[in-house]
Design a protein around this motif. Structure first.
Motif, PDB file in Angstrom:
ATOM      1  N   LEU A 112      -2.369 -19.844  -0.652  1.00  0.00           N
ATOM      2  CA  LEU A 112      -3.714 -19.266  -0.542  1.00  0.00           C
ATOM      3  C   LEU A 112      -3.837 -18.363   0.677  1.00  0.00           C
ATOM      4  CD1 LEU A 112      -6.736 -19.213  -1.399  1.00  0.00           C
ATOM      5  CD2 LEU A 112      -7.065 -21.164   0.113  1.00  0.00           C
ATOM      6  N   TRP A 113      -3.399 -18.840   1.839  1.00  0.00           N
ATOM      7  CA  TRP A 113      -3.537 -18.041   3.038  1.00  0.00           C
ATOM      8  C   TRP A 113      -2.632 -16.799   3.010  1.00  0.00           C
ATOM      9  CZ3 TRP A 113      -6.963 -18.216   7.031  1.00  0.00           C
ATOM     10  CH2 TRP A 113      -7.863 -19.283   7.015  1.00  0.00           C
ATOM     11  N   SER A 114      -1.464 -16.915   2.374  1.00  0.00           N
ATOM     12  CA  SER A 114      -0.610 -15.730   2.208  1.00  0.00           C
ATOM     13  C   SER A 114      -1.316 -14.685   1.359  1.00  0.00           C
ATOM     14  CB  SER A 114       0.714 -16.125   1.542  1.00  0.00           C
ATOM     15  OG  SER A 114       1.448 -17.009   2.346  1.00  0.00           O
ATOM     16  N   ALA A 115      -1.983 -15.148   0.299  1.00  0.00           N
ATOM     17  CA  ALA A 115      -2.678 -14.222  -0.596  1.00  0.00           C
ATOM     18  C   ALA A 115      -3.886 -13.587   0.079  1.00  0.00           C
ATOM     19  CB  ALA A 115      -3.107 -14.955  -1.862  1.00  0.00           C
ATOM     20  N   VAL A 116      -4.682 -14.405   0.773  1.00  0.00           N
ATOM     21  CA  VAL A 116      -5.925 -13.910   1.367  1.00  0.00           C
ATOM     22  C   VAL A 116      -5.659 -12.973   2.546  1.00  0.00           C
ATOM     23  CG1 VAL A 116      -7.992 -14.634   2.645  1.00  0.00           C
ATOM     24  CG2 VAL A 116      -7.294 -15.871   0.600  1.00  0.00           C
ATOM     25  N   LEU A 117      -4.622 -13.259   3.329  1.00  0.00           N
ATOM     26  CA  LEU A 117      -4.364 -12.467   4.535  1.00  0.00           C
ATOM     27  C   LEU A 117      -3.367 -11.337   4.337  1.00  0.00           C
ATOM     28  CD1 LEU A 117      -4.224 -15.264   7.269  1.00  0.00           C
ATOM     29  CD2 LEU A 117      -6.151 -13.795   6.653  1.00  0.00           C
ATOM     30  N   ILE A 118      -2.496 -11.442   3.305  1.00  0.00           N
ATOM     31  CA  ILE A 118      -1.430 -10.439   3.163  1.00  0.00           C
ATOM     32  C   ILE A 118      -1.456  -9.772   1.784  1.00  0.00           C
ATOM     33  CG2 ILE A 118       1.060 -10.033   3.229  1.00  0.00           C
ATOM     34  CD1 ILE A 118       1.311 -12.457   5.083  1.00  0.00           C
ATOM     35  N   MET A 119      -1.292 -10.554   0.717  1.00  0.00           N
ATOM     36  CA  MET A 119      -1.041  -9.984  -0.599  1.00  0.00           C
ATOM     37  C   MET A 119      -2.175  -9.070  -1.075  1.00  0.00           C
ATOM     38  SD  MET A 119       0.621 -13.385  -2.343  1.00  0.00           S
ATOM     39  CE  MET A 119       0.142 -12.893  -4.002  1.00  0.00           C
ATOM     40  N   TYR A 120      -3.374  -9.615  -1.168  1.00  0.00           N
ATOM     41  CA  TYR A 120      -4.453  -8.827  -1.748  1.00  0.00           C
ATOM     42  C   TYR A 120      -5.004  -7.762  -0.818  1.00  0.00           C
ATOM     43  CZ  TYR A 120      -4.040 -11.989  -5.586  1.00  0.00           C
ATOM     44  OH  TYR A 120      -3.531 -12.685  -6.641  1.00  0.00           O
ATOM     45  N   PRO A 121      -5.166  -8.030   0.483  1.00  0.00           N
ATOM     46  CA  PRO A 121      -5.586  -6.931   1.355  1.00  0.00           C
ATOM     47  C   PRO A 121      -4.590  -5.772   1.388  1.00  0.00           C
ATOM     48  CG  PRO A 121      -5.955  -9.037   2.436  1.00  0.00           C
ATOM     49  CD  PRO A 121      -5.175  -9.326   1.188  1.00  0.00           C
ATOM     50  N   THR A 122      -3.278  -6.086   1.353  1.00  0.00           N
ATOM     51  CA  THR A 122      -2.271  -5.019   1.376  1.00  0.00           C
ATOM     52  C   THR A 122      -2.332  -4.196   0.099  1.00  0.00           C
ATOM     53  OG1 THR A 122      -0.838  -6.393   2.755  1.00  0.00           O
ATOM     54  CG2 THR A 122       0.165  -4.503   1.686  1.00  0.00           C
ATOM     55  N   SER A 123      -2.431  -4.870  -1.043  1.00  0.00           N
ATOM     56  CA  SER A 123      -2.538  -4.148  -2.316  1.00  0.00           C
ATOM     57  C   SER A 123      -3.792  -3.283  -2.345  1.00  0.00           C
ATOM     58  CB  SER A 123      -2.565  -5.142  -3.485  1.00  0.00           C
ATOM     59  OG  SER A 123      -1.360  -5.861  -3.559  1.00  0.00           O
ATOM     60  N   LEU A 124      -4.902  -3.827  -1.882  1.00  0.00           N
ATOM     61  CA  LEU A 124      -6.140  -3.050  -1.825  1.00  0.00           C
ATOM     62  C   LEU A 124      -5.991  -1.844  -0.903  1.00  0.00           C
ATOM     63  CD1 LEU A 124      -9.030  -5.685  -1.757  1.00  0.00           C
ATOM     64  CD2 LEU A 124      -8.990  -3.611  -3.143  1.00  0.00           C
ATOM     65  N   ALA A 125      -5.308  -2.031   0.225  1.00  0.00           N
ATOM     66  CA  ALA A 125      -5.117  -0.921   1.166  1.00  0.00           C
ATOM     67  C   ALA A 125      -4.294   0.197   0.533  1.00  0.00           C
ATOM     68  CB  ALA A 125      -4.434  -1.429   2.440  1.00  0.00           C
ATOM     69  N   VAL A 126      -3.239  -0.165  -0.196  1.00  0.00           N
ATOM     70  CA  VAL A 126      -2.388   0.846  -0.852  1.00  0.00           C
ATOM     71  C   VAL A 126      -3.199   1.629  -1.883  1.00  0.00           C
ATOM     72  CG1 VAL A 126      -0.422   1.175  -2.388  1.00  0.00           C
ATOM     73  CG2 VAL A 126      -0.233  -0.390  -0.460  1.00  0.00           C
ATOM     74  N   ILE A 127      -3.976   0.924  -2.687  1.00  0.00           N
ATOM     75  CA  ILE A 127      -4.763   1.601  -3.727  1.00  0.00           C
ATOM     76  C   ILE A 127      -5.822   2.502  -3.098  1.00  0.00           C
ATOM     77  CG2 ILE A 127      -6.272   1.272  -5.720  1.00  0.00           C
ATOM     78  CD1 ILE A 127      -4.918  -1.427  -6.162  1.00  0.00           C
ATOM     79  N   ALA A 128      -6.486   2.020  -2.060  1.00  0.00           N
ATOM     80  CA  ALA A 128      -7.521   2.822  -1.409  1.00  0.00           C
ATOM     81  C   ALA A 128      -6.933   4.074  -0.751  1.00  0.00           C
ATOM     82  CB  ALA A 128      -8.252   1.976  -0.370  1.00  0.00           C
ATOM     83  N   LEU A 129      -5.754   3.933  -0.138  1.00  0.00           N
ATOM     84  CA  LEU A 129      -5.109   5.097   0.477  1.00  0.00           C
ATOM     85  C   LEU A 129      -4.660   6.108  -0.579  1.00  0.00           C
ATOM     86  CD1 LEU A 129      -2.995   3.307   3.251  1.00  0.00           C
ATOM     87  CD2 LEU A 129      -4.981   4.800   3.587  1.00  0.00           C
ATOM     88  N   THR A 130      -4.207   5.604  -1.721  1.00  0.00           N
ATOM     89  CA  THR A 130      -3.840   6.517  -2.810  1.00  0.00           C
ATOM     90  C   THR A 130      -5.068   7.267  -3.314  1.00  0.00           C
ATOM     91  OG1 THR A 130      -2.087   4.993  -3.473  1.00  0.00           O
ATOM     92  CG2 THR A 130      -2.733   6.668  -5.076  1.00  0.00           C
TER      93      THR A 130
END
Length: 448
Positions: A120-138
């Protein structure tokens, strides 16, 4: 904001989407989940989350590490096949353990609280924020590309526009679940139309005889010899484009008839996305040489400029709409993961609160938004993709091991869908070897 009592030692139970209040006659009312997601919306969630930014940025990363057009296309087909295997495993888990929360709920149920807490903490702090950041930057890069046609958009302009988009969609998701799901449905249709345009133009090019790069002699003409590490990184780049195939499992409790609609939505969506991705890449190579594709800052924009003439503006607009819908889908599902974690007591109980009037998980949405804003300021797009893909598939691997363990621990539990275990073992073997190769051959060594 309102929380709901749920049991000894557990955080408040709350509704995530369209809360429905009910309780025993004469007893206190509680907020429960309302089933509002039908088959069409379920397919839109899967397709909308998979087709975001990946198909518009990963082709460059895949081609860079494979060294040929033919091998790049094979990686794309392989990525779709492996995603299909994984989705079948998740379909069985989803109907056997019909809880919202996806990987987190399954790992917690099978392996216990500690494993679920770590995931859970890996997903909340790394996985989903990173994916969201990549999509937003694109999103911001494609919106700004027509303004800066001959160079990469300025760093500050790209980050500011990404942040504005993220904050806007956080507000929409906080205001109304119905608005959020309508945006998802509309933008999913829009992104499929954009990719359909690319594919149709690609077929027209093939019928005109413009397929030199796709002939076997040219397609497998390697300008470099890819190592095992290169292939692993190419697979991680392609896998990023397919990430999101498990997202419907995060909202299982909101599905209408989940034991029927969850597997049906998966069986419809994954083959469709694989078809669209493969033929989109074929279309790219009817208009661009490998060198042109590798030198492009925005592949779809270059494609439009070469083939659509006055209508080339359609491409950046279409990609912007596609990534806009992708950000919305990631926000919608990642906030539900925070809800599930808070419900189990693995996150602060504040994240298990909803707005009394709008019935939306505002604290969870704000946490997802804040984590994404921080990661957005760190690292470039392709480095973020490699990191998040690696972590994503480690978590997927743990979940699919859970499927095998559950078969052993509870062989008689009711399973509406029962997958042949060889498929789960094959998925796990494939991802173990690709992730191991990517970790042994880091990107910094491969670029030397």
């Amino acid at each position: 904001m309102r929380g709901v009592g749920g049991g000894a030692g557990r955080a408040a139970r709350v509704a995530m989407a369209g809360g429905e209040q009910r309780g025993a006659p004469g007893g206190p009312e509680r907020v429960a989940l309302k089933k509002e997601i039908g088959l069409v919306s379920a397919c839109a969630i899967i397709i909308g989350n998979i087709i975001g930014s990946g198909i518009f940025i990963s082709p460059k990363g895949v081609l860079e590490h494979t060294g040929s057009v033919g091998l790049a296309l094979i990686i794309w087909v392989l990525g779709g096949g492996v995603s299909a295997l994984g989705s079948l495993c998740y379909a069985e888990l989803g109907v056997t353990i019909p809880k919202s929360g996806g990987d987190y709920s399954y790992v917690t149920e099978i392996f216990g609280g500690l494993a679920g807490f770590l995931l859970l903490w890996s997903a909340v702090l790394i996985m989903y924020p990173t994916s969201l950041a990549v999509i937003a930057l694109t999103f911001s890069n494609y919106v700004l590309q027509p303004v800066f046609p001959n160079c990469i958009p300025p760093y500050n302009a790209s980050r500011i526009l990404s942040m504005v988009c993220l904050l806007l969609l956080t507000w929409v998701n906080s205001s109304s679940v119905r608005w959020a799901t309508r945006i998802q449905d509309i933008f999913t249709a829009g992104k499929l139309l954009a990719l359909a345009l690319i594919i149709i133009v690609g077929f027209i090019q093939i019928f005109k005889g413009n397929y030199e790069e796709l002939t076997p002699s040219n397609a497998f003409n390697f300008w470099m010899t890819p190592s095992v590490g290169h292939l692993a990184l190419a697979f991680l780049q392609g896998s990023f484009a397919f990430s999101g195939w498990n997202f419907l499992n995060y909202v299982t409790e909101e599905l209408v008839d989940p034991r029927r609609n969850l597997p049906r939505a998966i069986f419809i969506s994954i083959p469709l996305v694989t078809f669209v991705y493969t033929f989109t890449n074929i279309a790219y190579f009817t208009a661009m040489s490998p060198q042109e594709l590798l030198s492009s800052n925005a592949v779809a924009v270059t494609f439009g400029e070469k083939l659509l003439g006055y209508f080339s503006w359609v491409m950046p607009v279409s990609v912007a709409l596609s990534t806009f819908g992708g950000i919305n889908g990631y926000l919608f599902t990642s906030s539900r993961l925070c809800f599930s974690g808070a419900r189990e007591g693995h996150l602060p109980s504040l994240l298990a609160m909803i707005h009394v009037k709008h019935c939306t998980p505002i604290p969870a949405l704000l946490v997802c938004c804040l984590a994404t804003l921080i990661i957005m300021l760190v690292g470039d797009t392709y480095t973020l993709i490699n990191y998040v893909s690696f972590i994503n598939y480690l978590c997927y691997g743990v979940t699919i091991i859970g499927l095998i363990v559950l078969r052993w621990k509870k062989p008689k539990i009711f399973r509406p869908i029962k997958l042949i275990l060889r498929a789960g073992r094959l998925w796990h073997w494939t991802h173990y070897h690709f992730n191991w190769s990517a970790s042994v051959f880091p990107r910094s060594l491969l670029e030397k």
